[in-house]
Design an enzyme around this catalytic site. Sequence first.
Site, short mmCIF file in Angstrom:
data_model
loop_
_atom_site.label_atom_id
_atom_site.label_comp_id
_atom_site.label_asym_id
_atom_site.label_seq_id
_atom_site.Cartn_x
_atom_site.Cartn_y
_atom_site.Cartn_z
CB SER A 165 -0.89 0.00 1.26
OG SER A 165 -1.52 1.24 1.44
CE1 TYR A 191 -3.04 -1.99 5.81
CE2 TYR A 191 -2.77 0.27 5.00
CZ TYR A 191 -3.11 -1.06 4.77
OH TYR A 191 -3.53 -1.46 3.52
#
Length: 319
Positions: A165, A191
């Site tokens: 990501s 994350y």
Amino acid sequence: MTASDPATPRVTTPFTAASTAAEVVDGIDLTGRRALVTGGASGIGVETARALAGAGAEVTLAVRNPEAGRRTAEEITATTGNKQVLVAPLDLADQSSVASFTDAWDGPLHLLVNNAGLMASPEMRTPEGWEMQFATNHLGHFALTTGLHRALAAADGARVVAVSSSAHLQSPVVFEDIHFRERAYEPWAAYGQSKTANVLFAVEATRRWADDGITANALMPGAIRTNLQRYVTPEELDRMRARTGSATAVVWKTPEQGAATSVLLATSPLLAGVGGRYFEDCNEAGPHEPGTRRGVAAYALDPEAAVGLWRVSVETLAG
């Protein structure tokens, strides 16, 4: 050809951010190939699996909810005509589940798409005390992929695809405190760290397994509205953008577009022998461009960090 080799040019393709998974795989015959997609029952995992099945591959959906997996498999079979869409239970946060999966796998594995993930969740921990996002997004996939190494090596040219990501720009892997035992927990930092780990895994797996003909690449799929955002409000997304200093608006993709880069890395002849790299919008990314969410952070491609992460991962899983 790896990212650390300055003699290798950046990979470009005819495809763009608007390309779909079906367009990327058009004309590619995967008959006789076996593919595995984690998280294949939701979001871009469904469209990744559909494209691979549509090209003739045997596709296994590795999912936490087998019933949802069976419904998805039936729907993919109905739309592609491919009856070789299988379902197997897998909980990446449960190492016994990962071990059961890898022990049960038989025969070669040509395409492994590590797609499942957990995004910006509240602080949660596994029974071992591991931070849940790192445990799921990285350690679970690390254990799965290394546990399937023999199957990948047997495939003669296997590809591993790690769905990362742009949030990797939020954080390197903080080796001093990976599991937030000392520092305050922050969902996006956790994350981001796990997504950096996905890229570093691709770097080291490609180096380590080159003689087995295995390559691994990482990618940013783009912004897609899926179940992955179940913990994320629009306000949270704005805060994440502010943290990276991004002045660019979010451009949303459809799930079919979001799956395109994964499918490209898994199937395209343009990626033959290419590994250890990070892609976005169906092309290899350049260095991070400050003020945007584009590009790859240097720390995510650092070969020394990749070696260190592999070592820490092995030690952590060994208990």
